[in-house]
Scaffold this active site. Structure first.
Site, PDB file in Angstrom:
ATOM      1  N   TRP A 167       1.337   5.533  -2.031  1.00  0.00           N
ATOM      2  CA  TRP A 167       1.063   6.404  -3.173  1.00  0.00           C
ATOM      3  C   TRP A 167       2.094   6.296  -4.285  1.00  0.00           C
ATOM      4  O   TRP A 167       1.839   6.711  -5.403  1.00  0.00           O
ATOM      5  CB  TRP A 167       0.958   7.853  -2.682  1.00  0.00           C
ATOM      6  CG  TRP A 167      -0.420   8.200  -2.246  1.00  0.00           C
ATOM      7  CD1 TRP A 167      -1.227   7.463  -1.429  1.00  0.00           C
ATOM      8  CD2 TRP A 167      -1.166   9.372  -2.620  1.00  0.00           C
ATOM      9  NE1 TRP A 167      -2.430   8.111  -1.261  1.00  0.00           N
ATOM     10  CE2 TRP A 167      -2.416   9.278  -1.971  1.00  0.00           C
ATOM     11  CE3 TRP A 167      -0.901  10.488  -3.412  1.00  0.00           C
ATOM     12  CZ2 TRP A 167      -3.400  10.260  -2.103  1.00  0.00           C
ATOM     13  CZ3 TRP A 167      -1.875  11.462  -3.538  1.00  0.00           C
ATOM     14  CH2 TRP A 167      -3.115  11.342  -2.893  1.00  0.00           C
ATOM     15  N   TYR A 195       0.830  -1.210   0.000  1.00  0.00           N
ATOM     16  CA  TYR A 195       0.000   0.000   0.000  1.00  0.00           C
ATOM     17  C   TYR A 195       0.863   1.259   0.000  1.00  0.00           C
ATOM     18  O   TYR A 195       1.865   1.342   0.698  1.00  0.00           O
ATOM     19  CB  TYR A 195      -0.925   0.049   1.239  1.00  0.00           C
ATOM     20  CG  TYR A 195      -1.794   1.283   1.169  1.00  0.00           C
ATOM     21  CD1 TYR A 195      -2.966   1.279   0.426  1.00  0.00           C
ATOM     22  CD2 TYR A 195      -1.388   2.481   1.764  1.00  0.00           C
ATOM     23  CE1 TYR A 195      -3.720   2.424   0.286  1.00  0.00           C
ATOM     24  CE2 TYR A 195      -2.146   3.634   1.625  1.00  0.00           C
ATOM     25  CZ  TYR A 195      -3.309   3.598   0.882  1.00  0.00           C
ATOM     26  OH  TYR A 195      -4.052   4.736   0.734  1.00  0.00           O
TER      27      TYR A 195
HETATM   28  N1  LIG Z   1      -2.152   8.928  11.968  1.00  0.00           N
HETATM   29  C1  LIG Z   1      -2.531   8.927  10.692  1.00  0.00           C
HETATM   30  N2  LIG Z   1      -1.941   8.085   9.819  1.00  0.00           N
HETATM   31  C2  LIG Z   1      -2.312   8.077   8.530  1.00  0.00           C
HETATM   32  C3  LIG Z   1      -3.310   8.960   8.057  1.00  0.00           C
HETATM   33  C4  LIG Z   1      -3.920   9.846   8.999  1.00  0.00           C
HETATM   34  O1  LIG Z   1      -4.823  10.643   8.647  1.00  0.00           O
HETATM   35  N3  LIG Z   1      -3.487   9.816  10.291  1.00  0.00           N
HETATM   36  N4  LIG Z   1      -3.661   8.946   6.720  1.00  0.00           N
HETATM   37  C5  LIG Z   1      -3.444   7.710   5.991  1.00  0.00           C
HETATM   38  C6  LIG Z   1      -3.618   7.895   4.546  1.00  0.00           C
HETATM   39  S1  LIG Z   1      -5.125   8.550   4.060  1.00  0.00           S
HETATM   40  C7  LIG Z   1      -2.697   7.517   3.635  1.00  0.00           C
HETATM   41  S2  LIG Z   1      -3.097   7.586   1.953  1.00  0.00           S
HETATM   42  C8  LIG Z   1      -1.403   6.957   4.034  1.00  0.00           C
HETATM   43  C9  LIG Z   1      -0.243   7.381   3.108  1.00  0.00           C
HETATM   44  O2  LIG Z   1       0.806   6.506   3.256  1.00  0.00           O
HETATM   45  P1  LIG Z   1       1.870   6.229   2.081  1.00  0.00           P
HETATM   46  O3  LIG Z   1       1.251   6.380   0.754  1.00  0.00           O
HETATM   47  O4  LIG Z   1       2.536   4.932   2.381  1.00  0.00           O
HETATM   48  O5  LIG Z   1       2.876   7.430   2.342  1.00  0.00           O
HETATM   49  P2  LIG Z   1       3.976   8.075   1.380  1.00  0.00           P
HETATM   50  O6  LIG Z   1       4.871   8.836   2.271  1.00  0.00           O
HETATM   51  O7  LIG Z   1       3.301   8.827   0.287  1.00  0.00           O
HETATM   52  O8  LIG Z   1       4.734   6.802   0.817  1.00  0.00           O
HETATM   53  C10 LIG Z   1       4.993   6.577  -0.521  1.00  0.00           C
HETATM   54  C11 LIG Z   1       6.434   6.083  -0.651  1.00  0.00           C
HETATM   55  O9  LIG Z   1       6.672   5.716  -1.998  1.00  0.00           O
HETATM   56  C12 LIG Z   1       7.997   6.134  -2.351  1.00  0.00           C
HETATM   57  N5  LIG Z   1       8.042   6.268  -3.812  1.00  0.00           N
HETATM   58  C13 LIG Z   1       7.694   7.330  -4.568  1.00  0.00           C
HETATM   59  N6  LIG Z   1       7.881   7.055  -5.875  1.00  0.00           N
HETATM   60  C14 LIG Z   1       8.351   5.800  -5.941  1.00  0.00           C
HETATM   61  C15 LIG Z   1       8.740   4.951  -7.027  1.00  0.00           C
HETATM   62  O10 LIG Z   1       8.657   5.309  -8.197  1.00  0.00           O
HETATM   63  N7  LIG Z   1       9.188   3.704  -6.706  1.00  0.00           N
HETATM   64  C16 LIG Z   1       9.282   3.257  -5.414  1.00  0.00           C
HETATM   65  N8  LIG Z   1       9.725   2.012  -5.211  1.00  0.00           N
HETATM   66  N9  LIG Z   1       8.943   4.048  -4.382  1.00  0.00           N
HETATM   67  C17 LIG Z   1       8.472   5.292  -4.642  1.00  0.00           C
HETATM   68  C18 LIG Z   1       8.185   7.434  -1.636  1.00  0.00           C
HETATM   69  O11 LIG Z   1       9.570   7.734  -1.486  1.00  0.00           O
HETATM   70  C19 LIG Z   1       7.453   7.163  -0.316  1.00  0.00           C
HETATM   71  O12 LIG Z   1       8.322   6.716   0.688  1.00  0.00           O
HETATM   72  O13 LIG Z   1      -1.116   7.354   5.391  1.00  0.00           O
HETATM   73  C20 LIG Z   1      -2.140   6.987   6.295  1.00  0.00           C
HETATM   74  N10 LIG Z   1      -1.700   7.212   7.662  1.00  0.00           N
HETATM   75  N1  LIG Z   2      -0.937  18.806   1.561  1.00  0.00           N
HETATM   76  C1  LIG Z   2      -1.399  17.546   1.595  1.00  0.00           C
HETATM   77  N2  LIG Z   2      -2.642  17.279   1.131  1.00  0.00           N
HETATM   78  C2  LIG Z   2      -3.129  16.005   1.183  1.00  0.00           C
HETATM   79  C3  LIG Z   2      -2.341  14.926   1.662  1.00  0.00           C
HETATM   80  C4  LIG Z   2      -1.035  15.249   2.159  1.00  0.00           C
HETATM   81  O1  LIG Z   2      -0.311  14.373   2.644  1.00  0.00           O
HETATM   82  N3  LIG Z   2      -0.607  16.548   2.109  1.00  0.00           N
HETATM   83  N4  LIG Z   2      -2.840  13.641   1.654  1.00  0.00           N
HETATM   84  C5  LIG Z   2      -3.976  13.334   0.772  1.00  0.00           C
HETATM   85  C6  LIG Z   2      -4.648  12.097   1.188  1.00  0.00           C
HETATM   86  S1  LIG Z   2      -3.839  10.625   0.942  1.00  0.00           S
HETATM   87  C7  LIG Z   2      -5.890  12.065   1.709  1.00  0.00           C
HETATM   88  S2  LIG Z   2      -6.628  10.572   2.047  1.00  0.00           S
HETATM   89  C8  LIG Z   2      -6.642  13.291   1.968  1.00  0.00           C
HETATM   90  C9  LIG Z   2      -7.297  13.225   3.342  1.00  0.00           C
HETATM   91  O2  LIG Z   2      -8.288  14.166   3.467  1.00  0.00           O
HETATM   92  P1  LIG Z   2      -9.051  14.280   4.864  1.00  0.00           P
HETATM   93  O3  LIG Z   2      -9.233  12.959   5.459  1.00  0.00           O
HETATM   94  O4  LIG Z   2     -10.272  15.073   4.612  1.00  0.00           O
HETATM   95  O5  LIG Z   2      -8.001  15.188   5.666  1.00  0.00           O
HETATM   96  P2  LIG Z   2      -7.370  15.323   7.118  1.00  0.00           P
HETATM   97  O6  LIG Z   2      -6.300  16.331   6.929  1.00  0.00           O
HETATM   98  O7  LIG Z   2      -7.053  14.024   7.731  1.00  0.00           O
HETATM   99  O8  LIG Z   2      -8.551  15.938   7.987  1.00  0.00           O
HETATM  100  C10 LIG Z   2      -9.119  17.194   7.710  1.00  0.00           C
HETATM  101  C11 LIG Z   2      -9.733  17.777   8.966  1.00  0.00           C
HETATM  102  O9  LIG Z   2     -10.757  16.948   9.490  1.00  0.00           O
HETATM  103  C12 LIG Z   2     -10.973  17.345  10.828  1.00  0.00           C
HETATM  104  N5  LIG Z   2     -11.467  16.211  11.605  1.00  0.00           N
HETATM  105  C13 LIG Z   2     -10.762  15.157  12.092  1.00  0.00           C
HETATM  106  N6  LIG Z   2     -11.549  14.330  12.804  1.00  0.00           N
HETATM  107  C14 LIG Z   2     -12.790  14.875  12.781  1.00  0.00           C
HETATM  108  C15 LIG Z   2     -14.056  14.495  13.344  1.00  0.00           C
HETATM  109  O10 LIG Z   2     -14.208  13.472  14.015  1.00  0.00           O
HETATM  110  N7  LIG Z   2     -15.113  15.302  13.073  1.00  0.00           N
HETATM  111  C16 LIG Z   2     -15.024  16.433  12.322  1.00  0.00           C
HETATM  112  N8  LIG Z   2     -16.127  17.144  12.100  1.00  0.00           N
HETATM  113  N9  LIG Z   2     -13.833  16.819  11.802  1.00  0.00           N
HETATM  114  C17 LIG Z   2     -12.743  16.058  12.014  1.00  0.00           C
HETATM  115  C18 LIG Z   2      -9.633  17.807  11.357  1.00  0.00           C
HETATM  116  O11 LIG Z   2      -9.802  19.072  12.007  1.00  0.00           O
HETATM  117  C19 LIG Z   2      -8.761  17.903  10.109  1.00  0.00           C
HETATM  118  O12 LIG Z   2      -8.047  19.116  10.025  1.00  0.00           O
HETATM  119  O13 LIG Z   2      -5.785  14.420   1.925  1.00  0.00           O
HETATM  120  C20 LIG Z   2      -5.000  14.461   0.734  1.00  0.00           C
HETATM  121  N10 LIG Z   2      -4.378  15.763   0.693  1.00  0.00           N
HETATM  122 MO   LIG Z   3      -5.059   8.828   1.722  1.00  0.00          MO
END
Ligand SMILES: Nc1nc2c(c(=O)[nH]1)N[C@H]1C(S)=C(S)[C@@H](COP(=O)(O)OP(=O)(O)OC[C@H]3O[C@@H](n4cnc5c(=O)[nH]c(N)nc54)[C@H](O)[C@@H]3O)O[C@H]1N2
Ligand SMILES: Nc1nc2c(c(=O)[nH]1)N[C@H]1C(S)=C(S)[C@@H](COP(=O)(O)OP(=O)(O)OC[C@H]3O[C@@H](n4cnc5c(=O)[nH]c(N)nc54)[C@H](O)[C@@H]3O)O[C@H]1N2
Ligand SMILES: [Mo]
Length: 766
Positions: A109, A107
């Site tokens: 990005w 898993y």
């Molecule tokens: N506490 C908490 N944890 C969360 C979340 C949260 O809201 N709170 N959000 C979750 C969510 S929504 C997401 S999507 C995940 C994201 O979690 P990840 O998608 O696992 O996070 P990234 O740091 O984007 O990791 C992508 C990795 O791919 C590597 N990469 C980039 N390009 C390439 C390539 O071409 N080849 C290879 N082999 N590697 C490459 C990058 O260097 C990077 O280390 O985190 C989750 N974790």
């Molecule tokens: N710059 C930047 N943008 C990103 C990403 C990144 O790594 N960097 N990651 C991308 C990815 S993988 C994803 S999945 C999306 C995630 O998109 P989201 O899941 O929508 O984003 P978050 O930043 O986790 O949360 C947004 C806000 O939700 C509020 N929130 C948290 N818990 C609760 C709750 O229980 N109730 C209510 N009402 N509000 C709550 C918090 O105040 C927080 O600031 O963002 C994407 N966009």
């Molecule tokens: Mo995500």
């Protein structure tokens, strides 16, 4: 090439390359609001944090069984040797333990380019070998992905197209935005894109529409746009929504006709709302005790919706919490009670605050990645159950109404993801990562995951290869030109998997005789035929490549979710058991043996401000996405570092919560609970609900016992599924205590690569 171009998940850019070196980047000319994030590339492309050559963990070579993963030195080996060793290990595990013992769900990005998308390639590779244990759903909205189809039959209500922003602009009176519409999240979108459209969206909507930001954090709507803030305790949105519905029902102002014609099971929900089921009406005073919002405000909000065109929206983070299925179900239910599902600018939708391009017209921009093929094991875990998988071999779990058993995993292979960024309870993940015999990681950078591997294979970034990227919600298909040769000894993932496949007798199956560049041309041919079939004239590959992008025509119609269903609910019945929106569902009740009563319900999320545990750990820690990077990516860049103070992330906390703890603005703090601890720098912010702290994700994990020297909040979060329904990531249900940290912050070790020795005699090279 006239102009060199490339792309990442945070947008398209033009590149200046001099003598094989990336000198500078400038924004894509059609991006109205480019992000400074693109500026990380010249620094990060050749950063000292790149994995420069193949290495193998010292202890693994000595057969130490994995106990020192994450602590050990590495030994540099030539590519051929690394590939021979990795291939032999894959073969051995497959022969001795079967394909299920290979875990390569991987898993994450990875890259924006679709041909070189690492997670696609690793799945294709293992499928040519007969299959592997995979991961399904996602971290972003995994609970909803599994659960929403049970309620509305389809997943497009979350993942792809949502009601177009133009219909909100023209018709919506009230946008009840649970979790707001944060600007930072619009910096990125999976696959990359040509246009940042946050400003377009909010400029259009904010004029006529009353936006109510229901959130623990005022900053969840950019302060430049007029909006009301309704502070709420985290994880209690379901209680608020139920109380709003209770007011509508007791006033008789809900739309009974809509419920009769388009929904099924509304009576069981209404019985629960009025207290017939459990003797307690879900009144505003009932909800006040849970949400912290005064009862009169809840009642007034409910009544202010009557007679208005209302869009109820929730961002994705609401369902990344314990019982995260429920606020989504309740959102659908409230929209049904208001009777406007399928009308322009009304009803419900998810994710406007979560990713760039939500609410764009439906471009359905075609893109092409290599086919992954069939997985011979047919087995995948919900992605956020990764530690359970590695720790609980032989145990059963339930997901979406079915029971499964975790297989024993002997080999883990990750390419394009960072579990030591994304997963919850990192100490538990660490324990889990010690279980398999071998861990292989393809990475561009020395992430915490690469540091926990046995065999690390250096991968190129997308700037070192040709590709095509974009996103279905954005009008641009973007050429990604190879800007520079591979950095160090890094190789494309495609090349790495082709070489492993060759050693395992599967080269032809993996490559189909094509080089990576031939696949890029092939991808354009597939995209072209999709365009042609829709009456859109595609340019030749050469022309596309030279121009550097192709722009889709604007769709004629604005999309409104469920408009067809509203027009004719019989001809366009939903693929649910009743053919309608399920507000009550015996199927859902049965799937949980009655734990979920079969209608939207308030369920205690265990770690929240109303829990007994809040006496010991009184702060609800929310861990949103970081503003200055994508997850853990580019954490070492100047842009990311500028957002830090003394190398640590900034944690927002309410001034009164800080004062109670003797914490001043700018103080170092230690966050802790029973699972672990980390450091941050306090920033006092009265735009928070009392008792809430906000610490963004993405600081590189730097373990020290059960603590993190750095600011990675996932040492604190709980590793449990949302529920047996969706089994999604529940990171947002997490209680901690915060204390002032007066000592010296420990130096970080993850700002430089791990120790790497020369092969043979282990001579130190770094
Ligand atoms: N506490 C908490 N944890 C969360 C979340 C949260 O809201 N709170 N959000 C979750 C969510 S929504 C997401 S999507 C995940 C994201 O979690 P990840 O998608 O696992 O996070 P990234 O740091 O984007 O990791 C992508 C990795 O791919 C590597 N990469 C980039 N390009 C390439 C390539 O071409 N080849 C290879 N082999 N590697 C490459 C990058 O260097 C990077 O280390 O985190 C989750 N974790
Ligand atoms: N710059 C930047 N943008 C990103 C990403 C990144 O790594 N960097 N990651 C991308 C990815 S993988 C994803 S999945 C999306 C995630 O998109 P989201 O899941 O929508 O984003 P978050 O930043 O986790 O949360 C947004 C806000 O939700 C509020 N929130 C948290 N818990 C609760 C709750 O229980 N109730 C209510 N009402 N509000 C709550 C918090 O105040 C927080 O600031 O963002 C994407 N966009
Ligand atoms: Mo995500």
């Amino acid at each position: 090439m006239a102009v060199l171009r490339s792309l990442s998940h945070w947008g398209a850019f033009r590149a200046e390359v001099v003598d094989g070196e990336l000198v500078s980047v400038s924004p894509f000319e059609h991006d109205p609001h480019p992000t400074p994030l693109i500026g990380v590339w010249p620094e990060m492309l050749t950063s000292p944090m790149r994995v420069e050559r193949p290495v193998i963990r010292k202890g693994w070579l000595a057969g130490d069984g994995g106990a020192r993963r994450g602590e050990d030195d590495f030994v540099a080996v030539p590519w051929d040797e690394a590939l021979d060793i990795a291939a032999a290990e894959i073969r051995r595990v497959r022969e001795e333990h079967g394909n299920q013992a290979l875990f390569a769900g991987s898993y994450g990005w990875s890259s924006a380019g679709r041909v070189h998308h690492a997670r696609t390639l690793i799945r294709r590779f293992y499928n040519t070998l007969g299959g592997f244990t995979d991961q399904t759903t996602n971290y972003s909205y995994g609970a909803a992905m599994a659960f929403l189809p049970r309620v509305v039959g389809v997943t497009n209500a979350i993942g792809s197209s949502v009601t177009s922003f133009a219909t909100i602009r023209d018709h919506c009176d009230v946008m009840l935005a649970l979790g707001g519409i944060p600007k930072k999240n619009w910096e990125v979108n999976s696959g990359g894109f040509g246009q940042h459209r946050y400003e377009t969206f909010l400029n259009g909507v904010a004029g006529r529409t009353r936006i109510v930001n229901v959130s623990p954090y005022r900053g969840d709507v950019d302060p430049r746009f007029p909006c009301e803030w309704l502070p709420i305790r985290p994880n209690t949105d379901t209680a608020l929504l139920l109380a709003i519905m209770q007011v509508l029902v007791s006033d008789g102002s809900h739309d009974q006709e809509f419920l009769d014609r388009y929904c099924s099971g509304a009576e069981s929900l209404i019985a629960y709302l009025v207290g017939e089921t459990d003797g307690e009406a879900k009144t505003p005073s009932w909800a006040e005790a849970i949400t912290g919002i005064p009862a009169q405000e809840i009642a007034a909000l409910a009544r202010s919706l009557v007679g208005k065109r209302v869009l109820v929206t929730a961002n994705w983070s609401l369902q990344r919490a314990r019982h995260g299925e429920q606020p989504y179900w309740a959102t659908v239910a409230l929209a049904a009670m208001l009777g406007q599902i399928g009308l322009p600018g009304g009803g419900f939708a998810f994710g406007y605050g979560s990713s760039n391009g939500m609410g764009n017209p439906r471009y359905a921009t075609p893109l092409y990645g290599l086919p992954t093929g069939e997985n011979g094991t047919g087995f995948a875990i919900p992605c956020a159950r990764v530690s359970d998988l590695l720790l609980n071999a032989g145990q059963s779990f339930r997901f979406d109404g079915k029971d499964y058993t975790y297989p024993k995993i002997e080999l883990v292979h990750w390419a394009g993801g960072n579990p030591f960024h994304h997963h919850q309870d990192l100490n538990r993940l660490r324990e889990a990562f010690r279980q398999p015999q071998t861990v292989i990681v393809n990475e561009c950078y020395w992430t915490a995951t690469a540091r926990h591997a046995d065999i690390v294979l250096p991968a190129t970034t997308s700037l070192e290869r040709n590709d095509i990227g974009g996103a279905s919600r954005d009008p641009f298909i973007l050429a990604m030109h190879k800007l520079v040769p591979p950095v160090g000894q890094s190789r494309d993932d495609y090349e790495i998997f082709a070489a492993l496949a060759a050693r395992l007798g599967a080269e032809e199956a993996f490559t189909e005789g094509r080089s990576a560049d031939e696949w890029v041309r092939f991808a354009w041919a597939q995209i072209s035929s999709n365009l042609s079939s829709r009456g859109i004239e595609p340019p030749s590959f050469e022309e596309f490549w030279e121009t550097g992008y192709f722009e889709m025509p604007e769709p004629r119609e604005n999309y409104v979710m469920f408009a067809d269903f509203r027009d004719d609910p019989v001809a366009n019945r939903l693929p649910t058991p009743s053919g309608r929106i399920e507000l009550g569902s015996t199927r859902i009740r049965e799937m949980t043996d009655g734990a979920q009563p079969g209608h939207p319900v308030w369920l205690d999320p265990e770690e929240w401000l109303g829990a007994d545990l809040a006496r010991t750990y009184p702060i609800h820690l929310l861990t949103p996405q970081p503003e200055r990077r994508l997850h853990g990516q580019m954490d070492w860049s100047a842009h990311s570092r500028e957002g830090k103070v003394r190398e640590r992330e900034v944690m927002r906390i309410h001034p009164e919560d800080a004062a109670m703890r003797g914490i001043n603005d700018g103080d170092a703090v230690r966050l802790f609970n029973e699972r672990g601890s980390c450091f941050a720098i306090a920033s006092l912010d009265d735009g928070l609900t009392r008792g809430v702290a906000l610490l963004p994700t993405g600081a590189t994990y730097d373990p020290d016992g059960t603590g993190d020297r750095n600011s990675n909040p996932n040492v604190l979060t709980r590793d449990i599924g949302t529920s047996e329904l969706g089994q999604g990531c529940a990171a947002q249900s997490c209680l901690v205590e915060v204390e002032k940290f007066a000592g010296e912050l420990p130096p970080l070790r993850v700002n430089r690569p791990p120790v790497q020795h020369e092969g043979g005699d282990f001579k130190l090279v770094k």
